[in-house]
Design an enzyme around this catalytic site. Structure first.
Site, PDB file in Angstrom:
ATOM      1  N   TYR A  48       0.871  -1.176   0.000  1.00 51.27           N
ATOM      2  CA  TYR A  48       0.000   0.000   0.000  1.00 51.27           C
ATOM      3  C   TYR A  48       0.902   1.218   0.000  1.00 51.27           C
ATOM      4  O   TYR A  48       2.068   1.151   0.412  1.00 51.27           O
ATOM      5  CB  TYR A  48      -0.944   0.003   1.219  1.00 51.27           C
ATOM      6  CG  TYR A  48      -0.236  -0.039   2.560  1.00 51.27           C
ATOM      7  CD1 TYR A  48       0.059   1.126   3.264  1.00 51.27           C
ATOM      8  CD2 TYR A  48       0.163  -1.247   3.126  1.00 51.27           C
ATOM      9  CE1 TYR A  48       0.718   1.080   4.488  1.00 51.27           C
ATOM     10  CE2 TYR A  48       0.815  -1.310   4.339  1.00 51.27           C
ATOM     11  CZ  TYR A  48       1.091  -0.138   5.027  1.00 51.27           C
ATOM     12  OH  TYR A  48       1.752  -0.178   6.222  1.00 51.27           O
ATOM     13  N   ARG A 123      10.096  -7.311  14.204  1.00 46.12           N
ATOM     14  CA  ARG A 123       8.761  -7.800  13.883  1.00 46.12           C
ATOM     15  C   ARG A 123       8.813  -8.819  12.754  1.00 46.12           C
ATOM     16  O   ARG A 123       9.478  -8.591  11.740  1.00 46.12           O
ATOM     17  CB  ARG A 123       7.880  -6.628  13.449  1.00 46.12           C
ATOM     18  CG  ARG A 123       6.408  -6.957  13.294  1.00 46.12           C
ATOM     19  CD  ARG A 123       5.664  -5.765  12.735  1.00 46.12           C
ATOM     20  NE  ARG A 123       4.237  -5.808  12.993  1.00 46.12           N
ATOM     21  CZ  ARG A 123       3.335  -5.159  12.266  1.00 46.12           C
ATOM     22  NH1 ARG A 123       3.709  -4.406  11.238  1.00 46.12           N
ATOM     23  NH2 ARG A 123       2.057  -5.236  12.555  1.00 46.12           N
ATOM     24  N   ARG A 129      -1.206 -10.403   2.672  1.00 43.96           N
ATOM     25  CA  ARG A 129      -1.582  -9.174   1.957  1.00 43.96           C
ATOM     26  C   ARG A 129      -0.590  -8.040   2.238  1.00 43.96           C
ATOM     27  O   ARG A 129      -0.638  -7.003   1.606  1.00 43.96           O
ATOM     28  CB  ARG A 129      -3.008  -8.752   2.304  1.00 43.96           C
ATOM     29  CG  ARG A 129      -3.220  -8.283   3.705  1.00 43.96           C
ATOM     30  CD  ARG A 129      -4.667  -7.850   3.953  1.00 43.96           C
ATOM     31  NE  ARG A 129      -4.947  -7.751   5.368  1.00 43.96           N
ATOM     32  CZ  ARG A 129      -4.559  -6.752   6.136  1.00 43.96           C
ATOM     33  NH1 ARG A 129      -3.871  -5.751   5.649  1.00 43.96           N
ATOM     34  NH2 ARG A 129      -4.863  -6.765   7.422  1.00 43.96           N
ATOM     35  N   TYR A 155       3.052 -10.857  13.835  1.00 44.48           N
ATOM     36  CA  TYR A 155       1.727 -10.500  13.316  1.00 44.48           C
ATOM     37  C   TYR A 155       1.248 -11.634  12.418  1.00 44.48           C
ATOM     38  O   TYR A 155       1.914 -11.981  11.433  1.00 44.48           O
ATOM     39  CB  TYR A 155       1.824  -9.193  12.526  1.00 44.48           C
ATOM     40  CG  TYR A 155       0.480  -8.573  12.155  1.00 44.48           C
ATOM     41  CD1 TYR A 155      -0.685  -8.874  12.855  1.00 44.48           C
ATOM     42  CD2 TYR A 155       0.383  -7.658  11.111  1.00 44.48           C
ATOM     43  CE1 TYR A 155      -1.905  -8.295  12.524  1.00 44.48           C
ATOM     44  CE2 TYR A 155      -0.836  -7.068  10.764  1.00 44.48           C
ATOM     45  CZ  TYR A 155      -1.974  -7.396  11.484  1.00 44.48           C
ATOM     46  OH  TYR A 155      -3.174  -6.815  11.147  1.00 44.48           O
ATOM     47  N   ASP A 247      -2.719   1.951  16.949  1.00 39.35           N
ATOM     48  CA  ASP A 247      -2.502   1.486  15.567  1.00 39.35           C
ATOM     49  C   ASP A 247      -2.493   2.649  14.569  1.00 39.35           C
ATOM     50  O   ASP A 247      -2.510   2.428  13.354  1.00 39.35           O
ATOM     51  CB  ASP A 247      -3.538   0.432  15.179  1.00 39.35           C
ATOM     52  CG  ASP A 247      -3.252  -0.222  13.829  1.00 39.35           C
ATOM     53  OD1 ASP A 247      -2.073  -0.468  13.533  1.00 39.35           O
ATOM     54  OD2 ASP A 247      -4.214  -0.454  13.075  1.00 39.35           O
TER      55      ASP A 247
END
Ligand code: 0GY
Length: 296
Positions: A48, A123, A129, A155, A247
């Site tokens: 993105y 992380r 995605r 995650y 977030d």
């Protein structure tokens, strides 16, 4: 690279002032920065392309919401180039620490340099995605070479938890699970996703979780009843392992941008006593990210 007009905006311009007042020293333990792109370009592999959401905006939100500190998690759109995160930490006057994303062959000297700049964890992102591939072998190696007192943030979505369990069990440092591994909160606190997540927490005493992202997990929207009914029992049963974060700037949420003030107002519903609130917002994140200040 697309122009600014093609870059998405995923955060609220004027979040409400929350009714809930966080305790002194509260930590927003999950937020990000995007760019600014002119200084810190996005990764060629980014899934993105966001508008700039830099440290000034993050710190203004922190103050508006009544928080004292931030933990800035490297967003996937910046790949393994941690400069935007490090720049934000450097501008925070000691009020931010970070979680980096690194290449598995990063050297010990490079890890030490990240530590000097305020990073306390790395992380691993298993969301297809968001990242092309996350080969596990090198990850265990780098996890075994981290500076003292670092942790690994993971995650993933609930449907791969069972497959991930042997890998998670092999990580030799504490784990922090983003958004509780994205359970289906509509199943309720005793549903299969929450039961599987509790089983993970019970498998090791050093797994923490972020009781975060009602907006991602509960599509019914504010005030996110299913999120509250599923997550409050988890915070109550594992009070020393729960963290909370906004977030912001809510990557990929442009279709349903949450009001950060409303997100803060969920806190007293998932942590309904002063003691729980203090652990969730102050004691727990301080132990992970500012341990040298704990007890002072
Ligand atoms: C989150 C969640 C998301 C994105 C990222 O690094 C990222 O791009 O974490 C997501 O799209 O679910 O925690 O920010």
């Amino acid at each position: 690279m697309k122009g600014e007009h093609n870059r998405v905006k995923s955060w609220h311009d004027a979040p409400t002032k929350p009714r809930f007042v966080p305790p002194r020293g509260a930590v927003d333990a999950h937020c990000h920065v995007f760019g600014p792109m002119a200084h810190f370009p996005f990764s060629a592999k980014a899934k993105y392309l966001p508008q700039d959401a830099g440290p000034e905006d993050l710190f203004a939100l922190r103050d508006h919401l009544g928080f004292a500190r931030n933990v800035i998690v490297q967003a996937s759109c910046h790949g393994t180039d941690n400069r935007a995160t490090l720049d934000a930490i450097a501008r925070s006057e000691g009020r931010a620490r970070g979680v980096a994303v690194v290449d598995p062959d990063i050297s010990g000297a490079e890890l030490a340099a990240l530590h000097e700049q305020g990073v306390r964890g790395i992380r691993f992102n298993f969301l297809k995605r968001l990242v092309d591939d996350t080969p596990k072998d090198g990850l265990l190696d780098v996890a075994s070479r981290l500076p003292a007192d670092w942790h690994v943030v993971v995650y993933f979505e609930a449907d791969i938890l069972a497959d991930l369990r042997p890998f998670l069990a092999a990580i030799p440092v504490p784990l922090v699970i983003d958004h509780m591994g994205r359970p289906d909160v509509a199943q309720g606190p005793d549903g299969p996703d929450m039961r599987a997540f509790r089983s993970l927490l019970d498998s090791r005493g050093d797994i923490w979780f972020k009781a975060s992202c009602p907006d991602r997990l509960d599509p019914a929207g504010a005030p996110w009843h299913d999120f509250v009914r599923s997550v409050a029992p988890l915070v109550a049963d594992y009070p020393d392992r729960a963290l909370w974060g906004t977030d912001w700037p809510h990557p990929n949420m442009q279709a349903a941008i949450p009001d950060d003030g409303a997100l803060v107002d969920v806190i007293p519903y998932i942590a309904p006593t002063e003691a729980l609130i203090r652990r969730l917002l102050v004691d727990n994140p301080m132990r992970l990210y500012w341990p040298e200040l704990v007890g002072r």
